[in-house]
Design an enzyme around this catalytic site. Structure first.
Site, PDB file in Angstrom:
ATOM      1  N   CYS A  58       2.131   0.374  -8.734  1.00 22.37           N
ATOM      2  CA  CYS A  58       3.245   0.928  -7.949  1.00 22.37           C
ATOM      3  C   CYS A  58       4.537   1.040  -8.740  1.00 22.37           C
ATOM      4  O   CYS A  58       5.407   1.841  -8.397  1.00 22.37           O
ATOM      5  CB  CYS A  58       3.472   0.094  -6.693  1.00 22.37           C
ATOM      6  SG  CYS A  58       3.774  -1.652  -7.022  1.00 22.37           S
TER       7      CYS A  58
ATOM      8  N   GLU B 256       5.613  -3.207   1.059  1.00 22.29           N
ATOM      9  CA  GLU B 256       5.675  -2.977  -0.386  1.00 22.29           C
ATOM     10  C   GLU B 256       4.930  -1.683  -0.667  1.00 22.29           C
ATOM     11  O   GLU B 256       3.702  -1.655  -0.693  1.00 22.29           O
ATOM     12  CB  GLU B 256       5.049  -4.152  -1.144  1.00 22.29           C
ATOM     13  CG  GLU B 256       5.814  -5.455  -1.027  1.00 22.29           C
ATOM     14  CD  GLU B 256       7.161  -5.416  -1.742  1.00 22.29           C
ATOM     15  OE1 GLU B 256       7.380  -4.485  -2.558  1.00 22.29           O
ATOM     16  OE2 GLU B 256       7.978  -6.304  -1.491  1.00 22.29           O
TER      17      GLU B 256
ATOM     18  N   LYS C  82       1.892   6.261   4.125  1.00 26.12           N
ATOM     19  CA  LYS C  82       1.191   6.719   5.338  1.00 26.12           C
ATOM     20  C   LYS C  82       0.741   5.530   6.185  1.00 26.12           C
ATOM     21  O   LYS C  82       0.999   5.474   7.395  1.00 26.12           O
ATOM     22  CB  LYS C  82      -0.009   7.588   4.948  1.00 26.12           C
ATOM     23  CG  LYS C  82      -0.792   8.118   6.139  1.00 26.12           C
ATOM     24  CD  LYS C  82      -1.987   8.955   5.690  1.00 26.12           C
ATOM     25  CE  LYS C  82      -2.807   9.425   6.887  1.00 26.12           C
ATOM     26  NZ  LYS C  82      -3.995  10.218   6.459  1.00 26.12           N
ATOM     27  N   VAL C  83       0.075   4.583   5.564  1.00 28.68           N
ATOM     28  CA  VAL C  83      -0.383   3.398   6.291  1.00 28.68           C
ATOM     29  C   VAL C  83       0.810   2.511   6.661  1.00 28.68           C
ATOM     30  O   VAL C  83       0.821   1.886   7.721  1.00 28.68           O
ATOM     31  CB  VAL C  83      -1.413   2.613   5.454  1.00 28.68           C
ATOM     32  CG1 VAL C  83      -1.840   1.331   6.172  1.00 28.68           C
ATOM     33  CG2 VAL C  83      -2.629   3.486   5.157  1.00 28.68           C
ATOM     34  N   GLY C  84       1.814   2.486   5.808  1.00 31.07           N
ATOM     35  CA  GLY C  84       3.011   1.707   6.107  1.00 31.07           C
ATOM     36  C   GLY C  84       3.647   2.122   7.423  1.00 31.07           C
ATOM     37  O   GLY C  84       4.103   1.277   8.204  1.00 31.07           O
TER      38      GLY C  84
ATOM     39  N   GLY D 275       0.810  -1.213   0.000  1.00 28.93           N
ATOM     40  CA  GLY D 275       0.000   0.000   0.000  1.00 28.93           C
ATOM     41  C   GLY D 275       0.842   1.260   0.000  1.00 28.93           C
ATOM     42  O   GLY D 275       1.903   1.300  -0.611  1.00 28.93           O
TER      43      GLY D 275
END
Length: 497
Positions: free
Chosen positions: A267, A232, A213-215, A210
């Site tokens: 990506c 990733e 930010k969420v990582g 993803g």
């Protein structure tokens, strides 16, 4: 298959403790079950992907369900030149089944004089209970490819599909419930609350695909339990286009690698291009010609172009186009159809460095072209930005190619191609810096979900008294000789010279 989120990790841990997921037979049975899903439910999978992304059947089948290399060879037509190395769940699963026995075998390694006589090996053992949090742009492939790696390595696994692709998420819940061993492989649907509840539990590895930010949120949650992670992510992947190239092939590959991969919602698609000021118009003309061949004069009406995933991302991309610093720089495209969430392939020439489009990951069908005086200047420009998941160069200049590979740090590099490196199972796929950590694909998927356990074995002979007290000058001399690796010094120490 549907279950409460709380306690799911503990439930799987008790199953893993029985040892059944470690057996070769169990791993093979689960991989074959995934293969059956792709074989028996291809139509449902393609329909779900069309519902979520209006993904063309060709793209859905090719990049997500999977087609074998040899099937393309049989087609025997040059229009498939870029597609001979094929990803997709089916081919990934077949590759794992073919190689699994070899992957599971202990790896014999050499030992040194320090432990002579001895033997040593590296044993791959499953980490335990792992969590896979998937994404929406390739919701079938990017859900199941990490799961294939986790199962091949002998783990129990929870899959959390993306709620942004609800049709595919629902189908994964249904099909994995029907075909898999649901005591050890589970699907949890939901959004932020469910993901948060999952992250509060202890896992032996978390695999996330993803955004950054969420990582960061996942990395912080994992740190509480010292859980290793694979992230990733993405970033702004550059493509440098030199002038000493086959322009027609370059344009086709650039169009395929930007717009042919899910309308740029990939990506590793080209985020921005760099070429010289004098070559820019030539490149734009070539891209324009190929885009019309691929998608027609009105590309928003083309059935071969995926939609933007939802209105939020449509509005985000529209904002990039409507930036006053960019709107006057559009040299091709720009048409939009909000009702159908379509944006035409769009090229922006020489957007200002401080514009939004050159500072945010685009993840859509917009391609800014940045111009430089000399093509060598592109490397300096790339190095000034965060490390990308991929970097691309089209050139016939061997010196430039060598310097690009040496100087540009990225998750992966492809020369005279875009994105094809990730279809090769012998290459690791993963990011560096802001574009992620860890890697997978092929055996690298097996390795990322395995612990490499060191095993040293010795018999009871050859026990050197010199390692034990009392410590004497002679023993020190002997140990130094042993550590030096010199047979002559060892013999001298033994006979007291």
């Amino acid at each position: 298959m549907a279950l409460g989120v709380e306690g799911v990790a503990g439930e799987l841990r008790s199953i893993f403790a029985t040892g059944k997921t470690k057996t070769f037979e169990w791993r093979v049975s689960q991989l074959k079950a995934i293969l059956k899903i792709t074989t028996h439910h291809e139509k449902e999978i393609v329909e779900a992907l069309h519902s979520d992304l209006r993904k063309p059947e060709f793209e859905a089948f090719l990049y997500e369900v999977g087609l074998d290399f040899f099937c393309f060879l049989e087609l025997g037509t040059s229009c498939f030149e870029n597609l001979l190395l094929v990803s997709g769940v089916s081919s990934v699963c077949k590759y794992a089944l073919k190689e699994l026995h070899k992957w599971m075998m202990p790896e014999k390694v050499k030992t040194s004089m320090a432990t002579y006589p001895s033997s040593a090996e590296i044993v791959s053992e499953p980490l335990g209970v792992v969590l896979v949090i998937s994404t929406w742009n390739y919701p079938f492939l990017l859900s199941l490819e990490p799961v294939i790696g986790a199962i091949a390595a002998g783990n129990a696994v929870v899959l959390k599909p993306s709620e942004i692709a609800p049709a595919t998420s629902s189908l994964l819940l249904k099909l994995l419930g029907e075909y898999m061993d649901t005591s050890a492989v589970k699907v949890v649907e939901g959004a932020v609350p469910e993901t948060t509840a999952l992250l509060e539990q202890k896992w032996d590895k978390i695999f996330y695909t993803g955004n950054c930010k969420v990582g960061r949120i996942i990395l912080a949650a994992a740190a509480k339990h010292l859980t290793p992670v694979v992230l990733e992510l993405g970033g702004k992947c550059p493509v440098v286009v030199d002038s000493n190239i086959n322009l027609k092939v370059t344009a086709r590959r650039l169009v395929a690698g930007k717009w042919g991969y899910n309308s740029g919602q990939t990506c590793v698609s080209a985020d921005y291009a760099i070429t010289t000021k004098e070559y820019a118009s030539t490149l734009v003309d070539a891209l324009s010609s190929e885009l019309e061949k691929f998608y027609g004069k009105d590309p928003v009406q083309s059935n071969d172009l995926s939609s933007i995933i939802n209105s939020h991302h449509f509005d985000r991309l529209t904002k990039l186009l409507d930036d006053e610093k960019v709107s006057g720089k559009i040299v091709l495209g720009g048409q939009r159809d909000k009702a159908n969430l379509k944006i035409a392939p769009t090229i922006i020439l020489d957007a200002p460095e401080d514009s939004l489009i050159l500072n945010e990951e685009i993840f859509g069908p917009l391609l800014p072209i940045v111009t430089v005086n000399k093509i060598e200047d592109s490397i300096t420009l790339i190095k000034a930005k965060e490390k990308a998941l991929a970097a691309y160069l089209f050139t016939n200049d061997k010196k430039l190619k060598k310097e690009f590979i040496r100087s540009v740090s990225a998750g992966g590099i492809a020369i005279n191609e875009i994105a094809l490196h990730l279809l090769e199972p012998t290459l690791p796929f993963g990011g560096v810096g802001e574009s992620g950590m860890g890697s997978y694909h092929g055996k690298f998927s097996f390795d990322t979900f395995s612990h490499k356990k060191s095993v040293l074995e010795r018999g009871f002979s050859g026990d050197a008294a010199a390692r034990y007290p009392p410590y004497t000058p002679g023993k020190i001399k002997f140990l130094k000789a042993m550590l030096s690796g010199s047979i002559l010094r060892i013999l001298r120490a033994l006979i007291g010279w």
